[in-house]
Design a protein around this motif. Structure first.
Motif, PDB file in Angstrom:
ATOM      1  N   ARG A 184       0.822  -1.214   0.000  1.00  0.00           N
ATOM      2  CA  ARG A 184       0.000   0.000   0.000  1.00  0.00           C
ATOM      3  C   ARG A 184       0.851   1.258   0.000  1.00  0.00           C
ATOM      4  NH1 ARG A 184      -5.029  -2.159   3.842  1.00  0.00           N
ATOM      5  NH2 ARG A 184      -6.253  -2.940   2.060  1.00  0.00           N
ATOM      6  N   GLU A 185       2.007   1.211   0.649  1.00  0.00           N
ATOM      7  CA  GLU A 185       2.908   2.361   0.616  1.00  0.00           C
ATOM      8  C   GLU A 185       3.442   2.568  -0.801  1.00  0.00           C
ATOM      9  OE1 GLU A 185       5.064   5.638   1.383  1.00  0.00           O
ATOM     10  OE2 GLU A 185       3.517   4.710   2.650  1.00  0.00           O
ATOM     11  N   ARG A 228       0.661   4.066  -2.909  1.00  0.00           N
ATOM     12  CA  ARG A 228       0.503   5.502  -2.661  1.00  0.00           C
ATOM     13  C   ARG A 228       1.576   6.310  -3.380  1.00  0.00           C
ATOM     14  NH1 ARG A 228      -1.333   3.777   2.535  1.00  0.00           N
ATOM     15  NH2 ARG A 228       0.810   3.624   3.312  1.00  0.00           N
ATOM     16  N   ASP A 231       0.868   9.095  -6.234  1.00  0.00           N
ATOM     17  CA  ASP A 231       1.333  10.468  -6.042  1.00  0.00           C
ATOM     18  C   ASP A 231       2.233  10.906  -7.193  1.00  0.00           C
ATOM     19  OD1 ASP A 231      -0.029  10.592  -3.663  1.00  0.00           O
ATOM     20  OD2 ASP A 231       1.727  10.228  -2.391  1.00  0.00           O
ATOM     21  N   ASN A 254     -11.884   1.453  -1.656  1.00  0.00           N
ATOM     22  CA  ASN A 254     -10.748   2.224  -2.168  1.00  0.00           C
ATOM     23  C   ASN A 254     -10.425   1.926  -3.624  1.00  0.00           C
ATOM     24  OD1 ASN A 254     -10.209   3.546   0.327  1.00  0.00           O
ATOM     25  ND2 ASN A 254      -9.244   1.681   1.093  1.00  0.00           N
TER      26      ASN A 254
END
Length: 368
Positions: A152-153, A156, A160, A204
């Protein structure tokens, strides 16, 4: 009843990282990697161990990422062959996955202009799944949740950075890891955890995932929420009506039929369930979930003869798909119910399996 379409997660056989486009082919990524991948696809796990041993002894692995890639195949082969202690020793030889020794930028001459981790994602997955194989469930869950945080990091970061292709790949990995976790929690009948995981994933997601929504319906059925399950299954069917003819329609139609069959099974309407599974098989003869479940429904209807024929025909037509322990266990159970001389019949089946099965097939499932 087999619920493979709702709960099973496939063990990956491709070790290489799909996020990188720096290599033109598998063999550009690592020596003889295409051959290793072919052996994995065919289930030739002992040959993989031999090939890795040979590459190491001849010093064919010259770059850091070569060693990690080959170690991944070796660990996977050891796990497939149920040599879990040996697989653990292989993984224990590694440093922390976040170590600088596993970063491309630590070797600027070997990897000019490349940054990030060279650890294959499948190696991280193997590290998480191994404790389950060694009856250490809690450690396995801890590792999987750490893996989910890692994925998940990364997701992200890619979002971004507006790297849509990379984000899509990490999104698929997120779904894969969550599905693994759901499978383990389902085995422990921890349905509340499963619902939280799957609803969080759906919330999500920008795209409607019919497989994920179907799995939600299956979990709802497990807790007795038939109304909720029907709503989930209807959402999947509504998606089908909006689809035009493309390569996904057959798979989606079969998913809808299997969902309907599960609802019939709850009401013990085996005749209607058989009808749904037959539609799946007519559309795709390799839909082994439909084949297996149709046979079981026939058994429940006391039609052992036809149930046996369904499974035997599948093993003959699509052995690479149908030859799994669940199907063989069910077939042998039907033999035991139908025939006095079932031991001889099972021995014949076992001899055939010995000739065609992959290295990791558990032949004890015939119960001879």
């Amino acid at each position: 009843m087999d619920d493979t379409d709702q709960t099973q997660t496939e063990t990956p056989t491709r070790i290489t990282d799909p996020l990188t486009n720096a290599f033109g082919s598998l063999n550009d990524l690592a020596p003889e990697l295409a051959s290793l991948q072919d052996l994995a696809t065919r289930g030739s796990w002992r040959s993989i161990l031999d090939k890795v041993s040979r590459a190491r002894s001849l010093s064919l692995l010259t770059l850091p990422h070569h060693h990690l890639t080959y170690l991944s195949y070796n660990a996977l082969a050891l796990m497939k062959l149920r040599r879990f202690n040996d697989a653990a020793l292989e993984l224990d030889s590694l440093e922390d996955f976040n170590s600088s020794g596993y970063q491309y930028e630590s070797y600027p001459h070997a990897y000019p202009n490349r940054t990030g981790s060279m650890v294959p994602f499948s190696l991280r997955w193997l590290h998480a799944v191994l404790p389950f194989k060694m009856s250490n469930r809690q450690e396995g869950l801890d590792r999987f949740y750490l893996l989910l945080d890692f994925v998940r990091e990364k997701l992200r970061q890619k979002v971004d950075e507006k790297l849509d292709l990379s984000a899509s790949a990490w999104r698929k990995r997120e779904v894969f890891v969550v599905n693994c976790l759901i499978g383990y929690h389902l085995s422990g009948k921890e349905f509340g955890v499963c619902l939280n995981l799957i609803r969080d994933l759906l919330k999500n997601s920008d795209d409607f995932d019919p497989v994920l929504v179907s799995r939600l319906g299956y979990i709802q059925m497990q807790i007795g929420d038939l109304e909720g399950a029907t709503t989930s299954f209807n959402r999947v069917e509504e998606l089908l009506t909006s689809k035009k003819s493309d390569e996904t329609v057959v798979e989606l139609r079969n998913l809808v039929n299997r969902n309907k069959a599960l609802v019939y099974l709850i009401g013990k309407d085996y005749v209607s369930a058989v009808r749904e599974y037959e539609e799946c098989i007519e559309r795709d003869g390799s839909d082994i979930v439909a084949v297996n479940n149709k046979a079981l429904c026939l058994m429940y209807l006391r039609d052992l003869s036809d149930g046996i024929k369904v499974l035997e025909n599948a093993l003959e037509r699509v052995p690479t798909v149908a030859l799994n322990e669940t199907v063989v266990v069910n077939l042998c159970s039907m033999y035991e119910l139908a025939y006095v001389n079932h031991s001889d019949i099972k021995r014949t089946l076992s001899n055939w399996i010995a000739r065609v099965a992959p290295d990791d097939f558990d032949s004890s499932c015939t119960r001879i």
